[in-house]
Scaffold this active site. Structure first.
Site, PDB file in Angstrom:
ATOM      1  N   ASN A  89      -4.993   4.335   7.712  1.00 40.31           N
ATOM      2  CA  ASN A  89      -4.846   3.699   6.411  1.00 40.31           C
ATOM      3  C   ASN A  89      -4.128   4.678   5.483  1.00 40.31           C
ATOM      4  O   ASN A  89      -3.087   5.221   5.851  1.00 40.31           O
ATOM      5  CB  ASN A  89      -6.206   3.240   5.870  1.00 40.31           C
ATOM      6  CG  ASN A  89      -6.067   2.127   4.832  1.00 40.31           C
ATOM      7  OD1 ASN A  89      -5.266   1.205   5.016  1.00 40.31           O
ATOM      8  ND2 ASN A  89      -6.828   2.203   3.765  1.00 40.31           N
TER       9      ASN A  89
ATOM     10  N   GLU B  73       0.847  -1.201   0.000  1.00 46.45           N
ATOM     11  CA  GLU B  73       0.000   0.000   0.000  1.00 46.45           C
ATOM     12  C   GLU B  73       0.881   1.248   0.000  1.00 46.45           C
ATOM     13  O   GLU B  73       2.080   1.192   0.223  1.00 46.45           O
ATOM     14  CB  GLU B  73      -0.910   0.035   1.235  1.00 46.45           C
ATOM     15  CG  GLU B  73      -2.333  -0.444   0.994  1.00 46.45           C
ATOM     16  CD  GLU B  73      -3.181   0.538   0.193  1.00 46.45           C
ATOM     17  OE1 GLU B  73      -2.622   1.540  -0.329  1.00 46.45           O
ATOM     18  OE2 GLU B  73      -4.386   0.301   0.057  1.00 46.45           O
TER      19      GLU B  73
ATOM     20  N   ASN C   4      -9.319   5.760   2.101  1.00 44.56           N
ATOM     21  CA  ASN C   4      -8.383   5.259   1.109  1.00 44.56           C
ATOM     22  C   ASN C   4      -7.874   6.361   0.183  1.00 44.56           C
ATOM     23  O   ASN C   4      -7.387   7.372   0.625  1.00 44.56           O
ATOM     24  CB  ASN C   4      -8.998   4.078   0.347  1.00 44.56           C
ATOM     25  CG  ASN C   4      -8.204   2.803   0.530  1.00 44.56           C
ATOM     26  OD1 ASN C   4      -6.976   2.821   0.485  1.00 44.56           O
ATOM     27  ND2 ASN C   4      -8.888   1.700   0.750  1.00 44.56           N
TER      28      ASN C   4
ATOM     29  N   ARG D  48      -7.251   1.696  12.996  1.00 41.88           N
ATOM     30  CA  ARG D  48      -5.886   1.993  12.566  1.00 41.88           C
ATOM     31  C   ARG D  48      -5.909   2.976  11.411  1.00 41.88           C
ATOM     32  O   ARG D  48      -6.912   3.108  10.692  1.00 41.88           O
ATOM     33  CB  ARG D  48      -5.138   0.724  12.145  1.00 41.88           C
ATOM     34  CG  ARG D  48      -5.648   0.054  10.880  1.00 41.88           C
ATOM     35  CD  ARG D  48      -4.640  -0.958  10.361  1.00 41.88           C
ATOM     36  NE  ARG D  48      -5.099  -1.727   9.209  1.00 41.88           N
ATOM     37  CZ  ARG D  48      -5.023  -1.324   7.947  1.00 41.88           C
ATOM     38  NH1 ARG D  48      -4.538  -0.114   7.671  1.00 41.88           N
ATOM     39  NH2 ARG D  48      -5.438  -2.095   6.952  1.00 41.88           N
TER      40      ARG D  48
ATOM     41  N   GLU E 107     -10.122  -5.022  11.804  1.00 48.23           N
ATOM     42  CA  GLU E 107     -10.284  -6.086  10.808  1.00 48.23           C
ATOM     43  C   GLU E 107      -9.807  -7.394  11.451  1.00 48.23           C
ATOM     44  O   GLU E 107      -8.746  -7.903  11.152  1.00 48.23           O
ATOM     45  CB  GLU E 107      -9.457  -5.746   9.564  1.00 48.23           C
ATOM     46  CG  GLU E 107      -9.663  -6.642   8.376  1.00 48.23           C
ATOM     47  CD  GLU E 107      -8.876  -6.166   7.158  1.00 48.23           C
ATOM     48  OE1 GLU E 107      -9.085  -6.732   6.077  1.00 48.23           O
ATOM     49  OE2 GLU E 107      -8.050  -5.238   7.285  1.00 48.23           O
TER      50      GLU E 107
ATOM     51  N   ASP F 183      -9.699   1.664  -4.381  1.00 47.87           N
ATOM     52  CA  ASP F 183      -8.691   1.662  -3.317  1.00 47.87           C
ATOM     53  C   ASP F 183      -7.819   2.918  -3.449  1.00 47.87           C
ATOM     54  O   ASP F 183      -8.326   4.032  -3.409  1.00 47.87           O
ATOM     55  CB  ASP F 183      -7.882   0.365  -3.395  1.00 47.87           C
ATOM     56  CG  ASP F 183      -7.231  -0.036  -2.087  1.00 47.87           C
ATOM     57  OD1 ASP F 183      -6.680   0.852  -1.415  1.00 47.87           O
ATOM     58  OD2 ASP F 183      -7.242  -1.228  -1.738  1.00 47.87           O
TER      59      ASP F 183
END
Length: 309
Positions: free
Chosen positions: A111, A16, A161, A109, A129, A213
């Site tokens: 991202n 990511e 995202n 958390r 998650e 995303d």
């Protein structure tokens, strides 16, 4: 001529946050589930990483400071010193903590995160998650951070995202993945404010499977959007709603993010993942790879570093 796609880094669990650093001509990214920050140097074809004790979410160089980065670490925004070679960082300094307003939110958390042209950091959060691919809904919040001050912009986010800004810095494009839309805001770069949220593009309306995303923008104002569980990247016109210009197929199912890189910013780096969701096994090398795509006929805008004050 068809674009050329090649694998440059393999065996990534959840790649990511790709960030191309023009000064060093290297790509930085995170592997969230492996809890690492990563560096790829295309001039030597070398990949190095440093490990942490909790999830990483983004890595962005600090402007004017060598081997210094702002990193998302769990719910903390931190400054790390890293030489780009060692498997451990030299130091970690906490700047701020997000989502500490309730016992439930402390399971969240950070991202995706990026900096605007002024060096201000924008980042959001997501819910816990506990089972891969099953995120606690509507737990996230979207923030900006500058001058040692954290500002909350909105909440009730599923998975915060993709981020991108228009060339004239008047629009911020944003993705909350479960909404399956690319949204736009009016953007005030001087005051760090956003307003007038609208849907620019809906995957539902355009009959596209998967979740939007990470994303980036090119010099012509077109958005390039990674589609998780979609084997593809979408090229979308950022000026005309619901306008799909092209689709680039990727050999990996879990396409997570994109960033322009290379000396001319005309190579698109693509992060992917290979973690198991609902028993489906995704095998390397196609899955869990960082790809480089050449020959797309356009180039990106320089990515902004973090300004530490």
């Amino acid at each position: 001529m068809a674009p050329t796609i090649e694998r440059v880094v393999e065996n990534i669990e959840l790649g990511e946050g790709p960030h191309w650093d023009a000064a060093t001509q290297t790509l930085y990214f995170v592997d969230i589930f492996s809890k690492t920050i990563n560096k790829y140097d295309p001039s030597t074809n070398t990949h190095t990483k440093a490990h942490f004790d909790t999830y990483t979410s983004f890595i962005i160089p600090v402007e004017g400071k060598e081997d210094t980065f702002v990193v998302g670490l769990g719910r903390d925004i931190v400054i790390v010193k890293w030489d780009g070679r060692s498997d451990k960082v030299a130091s970690i300094k906490k700047l701020t903590e997000v989502d500490n307003y309730s016992p439930e939110s402390t399971e969240n958390r950070l991202n995706d995160g990026k900096c605007d042209l002024s060096g201000r950091l924008w980042a959001g959060t997501m819910g816990v998650e506990k089972i891969n691919g099953h995120v606690k809904p509507n737990m996230g919040t979207f923030y900006s951070f500058e001058n040692n001050s954290l500002r909350k912009h909105f909440d009730q986010i599923g998975i915060s995202n993709g981020l991108a800004w228009s060339k004239d810095n008047k629009k911020l494009f944003y993705i909350d993945s479960p909404r399956r839309t690319i949204d736009q805001f009016d953007f005030d770069i001087e005051n760090g404010k956003i307003s007038n949220r609208k849907i620019l593009f809906s995957l539902e309306k355009n009959h596209i499977e998967g979740l939007p995303d990470g994303m980036t923008i090119d010099e012509n104002g077109n958005l390039w959007v990674a589609v998780f569980n979609g084997f593809k990247i979408l090229k979308i016109d950022s000026t005309i709603p619901e306008t799909l210009l092209d689709t680039v197929k990727i050999p990996a199912k879990q396409v997570t993010s994109v960033a322009w890189g290379g000396p001319n910013l005309d190579e698109l780096y693509v992060t992917t993942a290979k973690f198991m969701v609902d028993g489906l096994v995704l095998n390397p090398p196609e899955h869990g790879t960082v790809y480089k795509i050449s020959g797309l006929g356009t180039k990106g805008l320089p990515m902004s570093n973090f300004k530490l004050t």
